[in-house]
Design a protein around this motif. Structure first.
Motif, short mmCIF file in Angstrom:
data_model
loop_
_atom_site.label_atom_id
_atom_site.label_comp_id
_atom_site.label_asym_id
_atom_site.label_seq_id
_atom_site.Cartn_x
_atom_site.Cartn_y
_atom_site.Cartn_z
N ALA A 164 14.42 6.08 13.08
CA ALA A 164 13.00 6.46 13.16
C ALA A 164 12.87 7.97 12.96
O ALA A 164 13.74 8.73 13.38
CB ALA A 164 12.43 6.06 14.51
N ALA A 165 11.78 8.38 12.35
CA ALA A 165 11.52 9.80 12.16
C ALA A 165 11.17 10.47 13.48
O ALA A 165 11.36 11.67 13.64
CB ALA A 165 10.38 9.99 11.16
N GLY A 166 10.67 9.68 14.43
CA GLY A 166 10.30 10.24 15.72
C GLY A 166 9.77 9.16 16.64
O GLY A 166 9.64 8.00 16.25
N ILE A 167 9.47 9.59 17.86
CA ILE A 167 8.97 8.68 18.89
C ILE A 167 7.83 9.38 19.61
O ILE A 167 7.99 10.52 20.06
CB ILE A 167 10.09 8.32 19.90
CG1 ILE A 167 11.28 7.69 19.17
CG2 ILE A 167 9.55 7.39 20.99
CD1 ILE A 167 12.55 7.63 20.00
N LEU A 168 6.69 8.73 19.71
CA LEU A 168 5.55 9.25 20.45
C LEU A 168 5.25 8.29 21.60
O LEU A 168 5.41 7.08 21.46
CB LEU A 168 4.32 9.39 19.55
CG LEU A 168 4.46 10.40 18.40
CD1 LEU A 168 3.21 10.37 17.52
CD2 LEU A 168 4.70 11.80 18.93
N SER A 169 4.81 8.86 22.71
CA SER A 169 4.55 8.06 23.90
C SER A 169 3.13 7.51 23.93
O SER A 169 2.20 8.15 23.46
CB SER A 169 4.77 8.90 25.16
OG SER A 169 6.11 9.28 25.26
N LYS A 170 3.02 6.31 24.50
CA LYS A 170 1.73 5.72 24.82
C LYS A 170 1.60 5.75 26.33
O LYS A 170 2.59 5.51 27.01
CB LYS A 170 1.65 4.26 24.35
CG LYS A 170 1.60 4.12 22.87
CD LYS A 170 1.12 2.76 22.38
CE LYS A 170 1.83 1.56 22.86
NZ LYS A 170 1.48 0.32 22.19
N ASP B 38 0.79 -1.23 0.00
CA ASP B 38 0.00 0.00 0.00
C ASP B 38 0.82 1.29 0.00
O ASP B 38 0.25 2.36 -0.17
CB ASP B 38 -0.95 0.00 1.20
CG ASP B 38 -1.98 -1.12 1.10
OD1 ASP B 38 -2.53 -1.32 0.01
OD2 ASP B 38 -2.22 -1.79 2.12
N GLN B 39 2.13 1.19 0.22
CA GLN B 39 3.01 2.36 0.18
C GLN B 39 2.45 3.56 0.95
O GLN B 39 2.17 4.61 0.38
CB GLN B 39 3.30 2.75 -1.27
CG GLN B 39 4.14 1.73 -2.02
CD GLN B 39 5.55 1.62 -1.45
OE1 GLN B 39 6.29 2.60 -1.43
NE2 GLN B 39 5.92 0.46 -0.96
N PRO B 40 2.29 3.41 2.28
CA PRO B 40 1.76 4.54 3.06
C PRO B 40 2.76 5.70 3.09
O PRO B 40 3.95 5.53 2.80
CB PRO B 40 1.59 3.93 4.46
CG PRO B 40 2.60 2.84 4.51
CD PRO B 40 2.65 2.27 3.11
N ASP B 41 2.27 6.87 3.45
CA ASP B 41 3.13 8.06 3.58
C ASP B 41 3.95 8.00 4.86
O ASP B 41 4.99 8.66 4.97
CB ASP B 41 2.28 9.33 3.56
CG ASP B 41 1.58 9.50 2.22
OD1 ASP B 41 2.28 9.58 1.19
OD2 ASP B 41 0.34 9.52 2.20
N ALA B 42 3.47 7.24 5.85
CA ALA B 42 4.19 7.07 7.11
C ALA B 42 3.65 5.84 7.83
O ALA B 42 2.55 5.36 7.54
CB ALA B 42 4.03 8.30 8.00
N VAL C 14 7.40 6.28 12.72
CA VAL C 14 7.32 6.91 14.04
C VAL C 14 7.00 5.80 15.03
O VAL C 14 6.00 5.09 14.87
CB VAL C 14 6.22 7.99 14.09
CG1 VAL C 14 6.10 8.56 15.49
CG2 VAL C 14 6.51 9.09 13.07
N PHE C 15 7.88 5.63 16.02
CA PHE C 15 7.63 4.61 17.04
C PHE C 15 6.59 5.09 18.04
O PHE C 15 6.57 6.27 18.42
CB PHE C 15 8.92 4.29 17.81
CG PHE C 15 9.82 3.32 17.11
CD1 PHE C 15 9.42 2.01 16.85
CD2 PHE C 15 11.10 3.69 16.73
CE1 PHE C 15 10.26 1.11 16.22
CE2 PHE C 15 11.95 2.80 16.10
CZ PHE C 15 11.54 1.51 15.84
N LEU C 16 5.75 4.16 18.49
CA LEU C 16 4.84 4.38 19.61
C LEU C 16 5.35 3.51 20.74
O LEU C 16 5.52 2.30 20.57
CB LEU C 16 3.42 3.92 19.25
CG LEU C 16 2.62 4.80 18.31
CD1 LEU C 16 1.31 4.11 17.94
CD2 LEU C 16 2.34 6.14 18.94
#
Length: 126
Positions: free
Chosen positions: A102-108, A48-52, A83-85
């Protein structure tokens, strides 16, 4: 009219995938694809080649870092930003994840109302 950006969420927890999908679609206006494990996520990314990709760190069988390494090894998926969660907020692990490219890291847990804007900020999407 522009085509909405497409985001693939790879997370083994159904409730996390569902909340993230709903909020990214309704609040962010994104098109959202989902996968429940690293293997399916890689296949979905190829097809599907997602944008991210939003990628959970802790998953059974193939964790997030192993999934990212496989995505980077494949010419079809190597340039898709990831982006990691993660629920782990320790700086050592964040540094390690950052070293993987990774482009970034977001918290859960994440704030559902802010997730779309947080993803856009990390990816520098205006």
């Amino acid at each position: 009219m522009t085509t909405p950006r497409r985001i693939l969420i790879v997370d083994d927890e159904d409730d996390i995938r569902e909340v993230a999908q709903v909020t990214l679609e309704l609040v962010g206006g994104f098109e959202v694809l989902t996968a429940s494990n690293g293997h399916d996520g890689i296949e979905r990314a190829r097809a599907d080649q997602p944008d991210a990709i939003l990628l959970d760190v802790m998953m059974p069988e193939m964790d997030g870092p192993a999934t990212l390494l496989q995505l980077r090894a494949d010419p079809a998926t190597r340039d898709i930003p990831v982006v990691f969660l993660t629920a782990n907020t320790q700086s050592a692990q964040r540094h390690e994840l950052g070293q993987l490219g990774a482009a970034g890291i977001l918290s859960k847990p994440f704030d559902p109302l802010k997730l779309a804007s947080d993803v856009a900020a990390v990816l520098h999407w205006s």
